[in-house]
Design an enzyme around this catalytic site. Structure first.
Site, PDB file in Angstrom:
ATOM      1  N   CYS A  32       0.829  -1.200   0.000  1.00 39.38           N
ATOM      2  CA  CYS A  32       0.000   0.000   0.000  1.00 39.38           C
ATOM      3  C   CYS A  32       0.871   1.261   0.000  1.00 39.38           C
ATOM      4  O   CYS A  32       1.518   1.554  -0.987  1.00 39.38           O
ATOM      5  CB  CYS A  32      -0.965  -0.054   1.199  1.00 39.38           C
ATOM      6  SG  CYS A  32      -2.310   1.139   1.076  1.00 39.38           S
ATOM      7  N   HIS A  43      -3.451  -5.766   1.387  1.00 42.01           N
ATOM      8  CA  HIS A  43      -2.713  -5.852   2.652  1.00 42.01           C
ATOM      9  C   HIS A  43      -2.601  -7.284   3.146  1.00 42.01           C
ATOM     10  O   HIS A  43      -3.460  -7.731   3.921  1.00 42.01           O
ATOM     11  CB  HIS A  43      -3.427  -5.030   3.723  1.00 42.01           C
ATOM     12  CG  HIS A  43      -3.290  -3.563   3.540  1.00 42.01           C
ATOM     13  ND1 HIS A  43      -2.309  -2.828   4.146  1.00 42.01           N
ATOM     14  CD2 HIS A  43      -3.992  -2.688   2.775  1.00 42.01           C
ATOM     15  CE1 HIS A  43      -2.419  -1.550   3.790  1.00 42.01           C
ATOM     16  NE2 HIS A  43      -3.433  -1.437   2.959  1.00 42.01           N
ATOM     17  N   GLU A  48      -0.796  -8.443   5.406  1.00 45.73           N
ATOM     18  CA  GLU A  48      -0.601  -8.497   6.869  1.00 45.73           C
ATOM     19  C   GLU A  48      -1.922  -8.443   7.625  1.00 45.73           C
ATOM     20  O   GLU A  48      -1.976  -8.765   8.805  1.00 45.73           O
ATOM     21  CB  GLU A  48       0.339  -7.372   7.333  1.00 45.73           C
ATOM     22  CG  GLU A  48      -0.275  -5.984   7.407  1.00 45.73           C
ATOM     23  CD  GLU A  48      -0.401  -5.304   6.047  1.00 45.73           C
ATOM     24  OE1 GLU A  48      -0.166  -5.968   5.019  1.00 45.73           O
ATOM     25  OE2 GLU A  48      -0.763  -4.113   6.024  1.00 45.73           O
TER      26      GLU A  48
END
Lengths: 238, 77
Positions: free
Chosen positions: A94, A203, A205
């Site tokens: 990002c 994302h 994560e």
């Protein structure tokens, strides 16, 4: 999700810029996948001894001027560039992707979403390349469900650059169906020519724990951890 | 410095502004939204200053891949 015992833990730096906000999740995800995350403040000039670097998401420097434009001048970025040139792994998520583009470590630019709306939802992204250090746990063509959350995720490449990216198969992830942001050719993630630097808007994560839905992010970050662990065993490249 | 999206590059902000202006009844053909960066510099050789400003645009103030820029000098009264 835990790594097999006694496997060496590769060290992965997670850089925090003023305004980063996914650094905590990146650290947790990497630790859960068997790496030793090493938090690094953007003002550091030297990186610690690490096998890989993650530039996490967020709004570094408030996205002033252009997203990533000021962060790429942070003191730590010279070391990140040197590490990338050395062939070690750099992953930008990002805002990290935006920073890598602004820094010239990846080609192209990320612009405001076509809708002009901030978009925050799960997307499906297809793995176009399963042979990169960041996707080696994936199957070619596999669809990953991973959240995006960004206002400036519209990847732009002019016709010449786009043709080059496609011809050299450097599009690693592509949105399935309608792109959430208007990216050219539905591009969600790309790699550099050497394949050791990757940026993506989704994302991973945020998608490593069944508690929050998908665990498909572990395919990406787990790949990174595997590749980083392998490089531990190799003599240092000079 | 005037920095704006290059011609041919879709400008969603400009499109939104265009739509809103038309909604207000204004006859507008096109709209592009950029930004202005005002810099104050001491007196210097105009050509040297212009070269410096171009370098600033190329290196930071504009992203040459997607943005064009114009430099305008305003003398302080």
């Amino acid at each position: 999700m835990s790594a097999p015992a006694r496997e060496p833990k590769p060290r992965v730096a997670v850089v925090t810029f003023p305004g980063s906000n996914d650094d905590g999740d990146a650290v947790l995800a990497l630790a859960g996948l068997g790496a030793e995350p090493v938090p690094v403040w953007h003002a550091e000039r030297e990186l610690p001894d690490v096998q890989a670097v993650v530039l996490p998401g967020g709004f570094s420097y408030g996205d002033y001027l252009r997203a990533g434009a000021l962060a790429r001048l942070a003191p730590v970025m010279d070391s990140v560039r040197a590490l990338a040139t050395d062939g070690r792994l750099v992953l930008g998520v990002c805002n990290g992707f935006q920073i890598l583009c602004e820094a010239g470590l990846l080609p192209g630019a990320l612009r405001a979403n076509h809708s002009l709306s901030f978009v925050c939802r799960d997307v499906e992204a297809r793995v176009e390349r399963a042979d990169t250090p960041f996707t080696r746990r994936c199957r070619q063509g596999q669809s990953l469900r991973i959240p995006v959350k960004h206002g400036e995720g519209c990847f732009f490449a002019d016709a010449e650059l786009l043709a080059d990216l496609e011809a050299s198969s450097r599009v690693v992830l592509r949105y399935e169906g309608e792109s959430p942001n208007g990216s050219v050719a539905g591009i969600a993630g790309i790699a550099n020519a050497d394949g050791n630097v990757m940026g993506l808007m989704p994302h991973p994560e945020h998608a490593v724990d069944p508690l929050v839905g998908s665990t498909d992010g572990a395919f990406i970050l787990g790949s990174l951890v595997d590749a980083a662990r392998e490089s531990l065993a190799e003599p240092a490249a000079v | 410095m005037l920095v704006r999206p290059k011609p041919g590059i879709l400008d969603p902000q400009g499109e939104a502004v265009l739509g809103s202006l038309r909604q207000l009844g204004f006859a507008v053909d096109d709209a592009r939204v950029g930004r202005v960066v005002d810099l104050e510099l001491g007196n210097g050789d105009r050509e040297h200053v212009r070269a410096e400003l171009e370098r600033m645009c190329e290196r930071l103030l504009a992203n040459p891949l997607i943005e064009s820029y114009e430099i305008e000098f305003v003398e302080e009264a």
